[in-house]
Each structure stands twice: as C-alpha cells, then as structure tokens.
Design an enzyme around this catalytic site. Structure first.
Site, PDB file in Angstrom:
ATOM      1  N   THR A  86       0.856  -1.182   0.000  1.00 24.37           N
ATOM      2  CA  THR A  86       0.000   0.000   0.000  1.00 24.37           C
ATOM      3  C   THR A  86       0.895   1.235   0.000  1.00 24.37           C
ATOM      4  O   THR A  86       1.628   1.468   0.960  1.00 24.37           O
ATOM      5  CB  THR A  86      -0.921   0.016   1.240  1.00 24.37           C
ATOM      6  N   GLU A 115      -3.276   1.928  -2.489  1.00 27.71           N
ATOM      7  CA  GLU A 115      -2.739   3.225  -2.061  1.00 27.71           C
ATOM      8  C   GLU A 115      -3.586   3.849  -0.955  1.00 27.71           C
ATOM      9  O   GLU A 115      -4.725   3.454  -0.711  1.00 27.71           O
ATOM     10  CB  GLU A 115      -2.658   4.184  -3.232  1.00 27.71           C
ATOM     11  N   GLY A 149      -9.940   1.667  -1.886  1.00 31.53           N
ATOM     12  CA  GLY A 149      -8.508   1.731  -2.143  1.00 31.53           C
ATOM     13  C   GLY A 149      -7.728   0.861  -1.177  1.00 31.53           C
ATOM     14  O   GLY A 149      -8.228  -0.196  -0.751  1.00 31.53           O
ATOM     15  N   GLU A 150      -6.522   1.261  -0.839  1.00 33.62           N
ATOM     16  CA  GLU A 150      -5.622   0.554   0.087  1.00 33.62           C
ATOM     17  C   GLU A 150      -5.073  -0.747  -0.506  1.00 33.62           C
ATOM     18  O   GLU A 150      -4.104  -1.302  -0.002  1.00 33.62           O
ATOM     19  CB  GLU A 150      -6.316   0.206   1.417  1.00 33.62           C
ATOM     20  N   GLY A 151      -5.737  -1.262  -1.531  1.00 37.00           N
ATOM     21  CA  GLY A 151      -5.389  -2.576  -2.058  1.00 37.00           C
ATOM     22  C   GLY A 151      -6.442  -3.612  -1.690  1.00 37.00           C
ATOM     23  O   GLY A 151      -6.272  -4.804  -1.933  1.00 37.00           O
TER      24      GLY A 151
END
Lengths: 348, 348
Positions: A62, A170, A313-315
């Site tokens: 991330t 991200e 997000g974050e993955g």
C-alpha cells in the site's frame, strides 16, 4: 527518465500456451468450465514463462503519500488522515490489514511521501520523497528527480519482493484528484467525467473539486510534453509513481501485478502508455464504484476480476482478486486428471 | 408434503439493522466504501439476528445423484461419471476439494442417489434414496415419498452442520436437464431458453437435449398440480431436492446459504416459491455461464456475488463467494473504528 531501458517482453508464446491449455483440459472438469479461472491460470503461467508455476507467497504493497492539492480544500477528510491511516494499517486496524491477515497475504505500507515522520517498524517501508507533493493547481506536483526517485522506489520493492504475485493499493488524502487529473490529461477526457466523490466529496465540494481539476489540467496542458511520464510528474503523486514503478519491477521480474481500483489504475495507465506490453502482466482487481473507473476499464478493453461497488482503495480489491487468482492456480496444480482419477472422459 | 410447517421468519428488523449499519459506518473507511461487502455483512448479521456475529466455520455440501433422463442419451459424459467424480471429491482431486482445502472450508459430498455403492468414509454422507431417479420423459422422476425423504436429508444435514455459513453445490450427470425442466415448468419458459450445454452438449446433441426437455415439460404440464413441490418431484432430482432441503434447514437455523450455479439455483427457485421469505437467507454465488442462469437471476432481481463465466457446479462458485462474504465479516469484526485508531473523521 529514459524509460526505453524498462522495456518489457511480451508474454506471447504459442507452444507454452498450448502446454498450459492441455494441462487445463485434462483436469477432471468439462473443458472450459472453470471459466475465467482458466484464463487467470493461463495468463499467470504465461507471465511466469513456464508450465510449472505456483502461487505460494503473495504480497500487497500500500503506497501512501500526501498531496499539495488538498490546499484547495476539495476533500472532506483532513490531510493528516493519511498519516493516521498509515499507523492504522501498521497496527492492523485498516481494512487492508484485516483482509490480508485473513487471506494469508503479506502486506506492507510504503511511506512514499506522507506528511509527518514515522519510525522504522515492521510492515512499513520508509521511502519518503518529500512530505507531500506540490499543489498541482499552481505548479508541477513533482520535480523530474522526485518522480524518478519515487518510480525507482516502487520498482526496487517489486524486484526484491520474493513473491509469486504482487498486489498494489494506495492511501493518500487528495489522490483521487491526482488520478482524475491523470486520466483527463493523458486520455483527453473532461474532468466532469473523471472526477468523482473520492473519500466523500459531494454537492458543492464535488463541484469545486471538478473545477479545480479542470483548471489544473488546463494549466498543465500548455507546458506538457505529451508523454505519460511528464503527465505523472505534473499531476500525479509519489504513491502513484511508486505504483507505476512496482508494475514495471513486477513485469520485468515476471511477477504479475494485481491492480486495485481508481487510483492504482491511474498508475497502470501511465505504465501501459510507457510500455504497452506491460498490460499482459496486469490483473485489474475490480471495477470500482468511483466515477470513471468502469469507463476507463471498458475503454482499455479490460475485464476486471470483480465488481463489488468498492471504492476504498488501500489494495482491498486486490486482496479479493488475489484470492481468486490463487484458487485458479490451486485448481491448475492440484486437481486430478481424468486419467489419475479414473474418470471416464467424453464419449467422443 | 405439508410445507407450511417450514415457514421461515423474515429477517427484517429495523432497529437491529440500524445498529449494524452504525457499526459499519464507524469503521476506519469512508462511509459505504466497502460497497457490496457492507451489504453482505449487513445481510449476514440480519440472518443471524444479532449485531455480534462471526463466521468461523464454513461448510460446503456437494449433493450428488444420478438421473434416469440420461437414458435419452443427451449428455456427452456417461452416467458412471457421477460415481467416479464422487470418489474424486472424497479423494481430494476435484475442483471443489482443492478449492475448499485452500480456503479453509470444510467440504462433504452427499450421496443422494448415485448409481453404485460407496462404503462409509470421512467426507461422505450416504443418504441414498435410490440408484438414480426415473426417466422424467416417461414418468415422474421421484415419488412423493422419495422427494420428501431427499428434502429431509438435506434439511437435517443443515440443522446438524454446526457452522456459520453453508454452501451448496452438486454433481450429477443429467442434472442440468433436470434443472432446465424445473425452470421451464415453474416459470413457464420455453426450453429453447433454459436448456444449455451442461457438461458439453453441443450441436445435434444440444438440439436433442432441448427437444427431450420440451417433450418432458409438455408431458408433465398436463398432470402437474401447479405447486413447486410437485414440479420438483416430477422433473427434479434427489440432489436438487436435497439442496432445497438444506436451504430450508439453513434458513430455519438462521444460517445463510450460499447457492452455487445453474442447478443449485433451480433448488433455490423451488425453495423461494415454497416460501418467499427464504430469499433473504440466500447469497447467490455467481452468474454461471450456463444458458439461462443469468436471465433467471435478473428475472428474480438477484445480483450474484461474482461473475466469472464458471459452469462447473460442485459448489465451486460457492467457495469463492464464501471467501468474499467471510472477508466482509472479517472487516466488520476486526477493523478499527475512527475513535479506537485515533483517525480524524470528516470535517462536517
């Protein structure tokens, strides 16, 4: 940056493909009945360049960074949330941490340019370029040197990752603005189409966000040299450059990369425009609920693995898709064949 | 069968729903950004009837049975493949075995009526009603007694399963024919729409399959009393009746059931027509590539978890969907809140 040296070789190999397909067709199931799982297994093995491929270790990175554009007050959450969320990830409380743990996937956060200082700790790579990018409404977000450094940081993490499947994601307050600007600039699409709610910009805030991105894209269009690399430097972010680097590092190591949602796909767009062959190393995890993501995938002829209306997000989308790709390879490697199981084949 | 006694209570509870949604909204993520995962967590908890719910044990049952309709030679694989595949499953070589092992999901096969005799062994429940159904082109597939017995077998397995999430799947040469006939009879849809390739019927074989199902549906329409239960008995199969029973057993125990593809959904159709409230206990795993499945889901207003062009059956789609539902509950239970993680909330 001289990106010619990053050239990626194609994964096309007709005889290898035949071998892989033969193996799939001998497994105890009607031919093709695992659907896209068979496509995933085929694509995975082609990237690895061999019939005997396995997924035993998966890793999600991330990439986190702050954005100067937040000065324009177009995000509902304050900028310090990037820093707080990185700590939350390292401490195991974020969605990405919880999901990776459950899935048996390693995860790490990369500080590409968060405002605030972290001390070294497990699960955190400090690759800070600067405490946030510049406000791209007024000047380029990064210098050439900064974007190159960010790209290399991601590249090196990929080549040193020692895993069989990479996932990228991200965290960065303001980074949907950056991603929207990238789509608009590179693909020449009006920000009215590419700007969405991000962490929750609605009503007047969303209108303001659109206007700011429109102005910024107009501003950069004049001096932009037309290359995706220059677009990245102008309106991108450290974490987006880092993800683009990881995509290249993965591809050049023969490790496929699972791309999360709207922001990660903007990094993939840059990478694909720098090197079209790179597309064959990418799995797009899901169609995000964020404005324009589905349209982007469609435009590029990409069918994502999942479609679950996620936009975190974050993955997080990457993790779910990686579980499915891992299952595809599990079937490929562990299922019995008609012969080994003594199952009668078709009456043909 | 007096199915009134199987009435299922609704999962609607406005105050419980508010509590669950509150909890979801306090987790460290933008509100709603986990998309359908939040819907899955909400639905799961509502089925369990409490805020504090967890998924620690999941179980998939693969119901197997043979079909008299195979006498009409409308399948590319011979009938003995059902028996062979059950052994393959028990021995760990089938797709369902491989995927369950990887996912940490218990799996078991249920012999509902396979031709051939198995000895008792771990992972196999012998609930054989008869060695295959009757040929439903000429007579009802099951007697009232048989279908009731099959239904109860599935029902009891569910109530005794001691798990938090159930998945159903099937194996049975000839059972897509049975499922197509069920869709056609209950929903009054021409078999041209509901009959697909199954394990691989193509060209003339597929045309013959359509004709046989059309004739069979015509034949039964005359004597059919109009109830879904009578339809099940006439053109269904032991494994389909077993799955319908498991759906009821799960729902009445407050355990949601994840329904696999085309054949399992035919069992769900019967269950939903017997008791409309049962729909809220079901998760439809995926849109199968088998003809008519997607149309069926659309018609019923159901959005499946996945869409991966799979058409294998066995419960393979259920496994993948269960992994996602489990991740949704993992986030629900293990993510930090804004308060616990010290993350700033929106500026509002």
């Amino acid at each position: 940056m001289d990106y010619k040296k990053w050239a990626v070789s194609a994964v096309r190999d007709a005889s290898l493909e035949r071998e892989i397909v033969n193996r799939l067709n001998n497994l105890t199931k009607p031919v093709g009945s695992l659907g896209r799982l068979e496509e995933f297994a085929l694509r995975y093995c082609l990237c690895r360049g061999r019939v005997e491929a396995e997924i035993s270790r998966m890793k999600v990175f991330t990439f986190a960074g702050d954005h100067g554009i937040t000065e324009e007050k177009i995000t509902p959450y304050p900028s310090e949330v990037t820093y707080q969320m990185v700590l939350n990830m390292v401490n195991g409380g974020a969605a990405i941490s919880v999901m990776c743990k459950k899935a048996g996937i390693d995860c790490a956060v990369v500080d590409m340019g968060v405002k605030g200082t972290f001390h070294e700790q497990p699960g955190l790579f400090i690759r800070k370029i600067a405490p946030g990018t510049k406000n791209f409404l007024k000047e380029p977000a990064m210098t050439e040197k900064e974007s190159t450094k960010a790209f290399h940081a991601g590249y090196d993490l990929a080549t040193e990752s020692e895993c069989d499947l990479l996932g990228i994601g991200e965290m960065g307050i303001g980074n949907t603005s950056s991603a929207s600007a990238l789509y608009s600039l590179i693909l020449d699409v009006d920000p009215a189409e590419t700007v969405g709610i991000g962490t929750g910009s609605k009503g007047l805030l969303l209108e303001k966000k659109k206007q700011v991105i429109r102005d910024a894209v107009q501003f950069h269009k004049k001096a932009w040299n037309g290359s995706p690399w220059d677009a990245l430097r102008r309106v991108g972010g450290f974490e987006i450059a880092g993800m683009a680097g990881m995509i290249f590092g993965g591809a050049r190591s023969g490790i496929p990369v699972v791309v999360d949602g709207f922001v990660a796909s903007a990094a993939a767009l840059v990478a694909m425009r720098l090197e079209p062959e790179i597309k064959s190393y990418l799995f797009f995890a899901h169609a995000s609920a964020e404005q324009y993501h589905e349209a982007f995938l469609k435009r590029e002829g990409i069918r994502p693995v999942l479609s679950l209306d996620m936009r975190l997000g974050e993955g997080t989308g990457s993790v779910l898709a990686m579980q499915i790709i891992a299952q595809a390879m599990e079937c490929y490697n562990r299922m019995a064949t008609f012969q080994s199981a003594g199952v009668s084949d078709k009456k043909e």
